[in-house]
Write a protein that holds these residues in place. Structure first.
Motif, PDB file in Angstrom:
ATOM      1  N   LYS A  57       0.880  -1.142   0.101  1.00 14.26           N
ATOM      2  CA  LYS A  57       0.019   0.025   0.182  1.00 14.26           C
ATOM      3  C   LYS A  57       0.944   1.311   0.020  1.00 14.26           C
ATOM      4  CE  LYS A  57      -3.774   2.219   2.679  1.00 14.26           C
ATOM      5  NZ  LYS A  57      -4.577   2.049   3.851  1.00 14.26           N
ATOM      6  N   LYS A  59       3.834   1.574  -1.213  1.00 13.92           N
ATOM      7  CA  LYS A  59       4.599   1.497  -2.243  1.00 13.92           C
ATOM      8  C   LYS A  59       3.511   2.094  -3.613  1.00 13.92           C
ATOM      9  CE  LYS A  59       6.962  -1.264  -5.937  1.00 13.92           C
ATOM     10  NZ  LYS A  59       7.250  -2.494  -6.267  1.00 13.92           N
ATOM     11  N   GLU A  60       2.192   1.797  -3.540  1.00 10.22           N
ATOM     12  CA  GLU A  60       1.543   2.126  -4.312  1.00 10.22           C
ATOM     13  C   GLU A  60       1.003   3.770  -4.011  1.00 10.22           C
ATOM     14  OE1 GLU A  60      -3.410   1.849  -4.592  1.00 10.22           O
ATOM     15  OE2 GLU A  60      -2.350  -0.056  -4.561  1.00 10.22           O
ATOM     16  N   GLN A  61       1.076   4.281  -2.897  1.00 11.79           N
ATOM     17  CA  GLN A  61       0.713   5.401  -2.468  1.00 11.79           C
ATOM     18  C   GLN A  61       2.002   6.550  -2.923  1.00 11.79           C
ATOM     19  OE1 GLN A  61       0.059   5.321   1.877  1.00 11.79           O
ATOM     20  NE2 GLN A  61      -2.166   5.067   1.340  1.00 11.79           N
ATOM     21  N   GLU A  63       3.962   5.858  -5.532  1.00 11.62           N
ATOM     22  CA  GLU A  63       3.894   5.908  -7.114  1.00 11.62           C
ATOM     23  C   GLU A  63       2.679   6.814  -7.215  1.00 11.62           C
ATOM     24  OE1 GLU A  63       2.984   2.089  -8.510  1.00 11.62           O
ATOM     25  OE2 GLU A  63       4.888   1.417  -7.722  1.00 11.62           O
ATOM     26  N   TYR A  64       1.489   7.018  -6.736  1.00 14.90           N
ATOM     27  CA  TYR A  64       0.580   7.986  -6.735  1.00 14.90           C
ATOM     28  C   TYR A  64       0.887   9.393  -6.642  1.00 14.90           C
ATOM     29  CZ  TYR A  64      -4.226  10.214  -6.845  1.00 14.90           C
ATOM     30  OH  TYR A  64      -5.082  10.918  -6.921  1.00 14.90           O
ATOM     31  N   ILE A  65       1.803   9.433  -5.407  1.00 12.64           N
ATOM     32  CA  ILE A  65       2.290  10.951  -5.287  1.00 12.64           C
ATOM     33  C   ILE A  65       3.145  11.594  -6.207  1.00 12.64           C
ATOM     34  CG2 ILE A  65       3.838  12.171  -3.380  1.00 12.64           C
ATOM     35  CD1 ILE A  65       2.604  10.577  -1.537  1.00 12.64           C
ATOM     36  N   LYS A  66       4.164  10.560  -6.882  1.00 11.82           N
ATOM     37  CA  LYS A  66       5.026  10.935  -7.907  1.00 11.82           C
ATOM     38  C   LYS A  66       4.310  11.355  -8.943  1.00 11.82           C
ATOM     39  CE  LYS A  66       9.139   8.322  -6.242  1.00 11.82           C
ATOM     40  NZ  LYS A  66      10.020   7.264  -6.483  1.00 11.82           N
ATOM     41  N   LEU A  67       3.071  10.538  -9.362  1.00 17.31           N
ATOM     42  CA  LEU A  67       2.466  10.898 -10.524  1.00 17.31           C
ATOM     43  C   LEU A  67       1.837  12.363 -10.476  1.00 17.31           C
ATOM     44  CD1 LEU A  67       0.515   7.309 -11.409  1.00 17.31           C
ATOM     45  CD2 LEU A  67       2.479   8.701 -12.840  1.00 17.31           C
ATOM     46  N   LEU A  68       1.046  12.343  -9.205  1.00 16.17           N
ATOM     47  CA  LEU A  68       0.672  13.773  -8.986  1.00 16.17           C
ATOM     48  C   LEU A  68       1.787  14.975  -9.027  1.00 16.17           C
ATOM     49  CD1 LEU A  68      -1.790  12.930  -5.827  1.00 16.17           C
ATOM     50  CD2 LEU A  68      -2.456  13.546  -8.292  1.00 16.17           C
ATOM     51  N   GLU A  69       2.637  14.685  -8.560  1.00 19.25           N
ATOM     52  CA  GLU A  69       3.968  15.515  -8.539  1.00 19.25           C
ATOM     53  C   GLU A  69       4.315  15.990 -10.135  1.00 19.25           C
ATOM     54  OE1 GLU A  69       7.002  14.265  -6.119  1.00 19.25           O
ATOM     55  OE2 GLU A  69       6.215  14.760  -4.165  1.00 19.25           O
ATOM     56  N   GLU A  71       2.317  15.628 -12.367  1.00 16.51           N
ATOM     57  CA  GLU A  71       1.136  16.202 -13.173  1.00 16.51           C
ATOM     58  C   GLU A  71       1.143  17.739 -12.689  1.00 16.51           C
ATOM     59  OE1 GLU A  71      -3.609  15.666 -13.501  1.00 16.51           O
ATOM     60  OE2 GLU A  71      -2.707  14.516 -12.104  1.00 16.51           O
TER      61      GLU A  71
END
Length: 105
Positions: A57, A59-61, A63-69, A71
């Protein structure tokens, strides 16, 4: 149904139908020594699975934070001008404020 039950781990006699309550006789699987060991083994297995799920979980979070950053960086590049001579106020981080992006919309 068996009249005499034996421990599933060490094969000691643990219950006799004639001398014990029916419900305790059908529910018991281990002697007291083995029951403690089995309880610790089950707890260790649950904790291991919990840590595994927690790590996945996190690791998934991440990755999501990196994608948001990424974007957010792309949106800033798109909406915020890079020139400082347009009259926008600078924030503490040194980037133009969001007011110019609001005016553009």
């Amino acid at each position: 149904m068996q009249d005499i039950k034996y421990c599933e781990r060490c094969c000691k006699k643990i219950s006799d139908l004639n001398t014990s309550d029916w419900y305790s006789h059908i529910s018991i699987k281990y002697c007291q020594d083995c029951a403690e060991i089995v309880r610790k083994e089950k707890t260790a297995a649950r904790v291991k699975e919990l840590r595994k799920r927690k790590k996945a979980k996190e690791k998934e979070q991440l990755e999501y934070i990196k994608l948001l950053e990424a974007e957010n960086k792309n949106l800033r590049r798109l909406f915020l001008p890079t020139e400082r001579g347009d009259g926008n106020e600078q924030t503490e981080a040194g980037t133009p404020g969001l007011q110019s992006a609001v005016h553009m919309l």
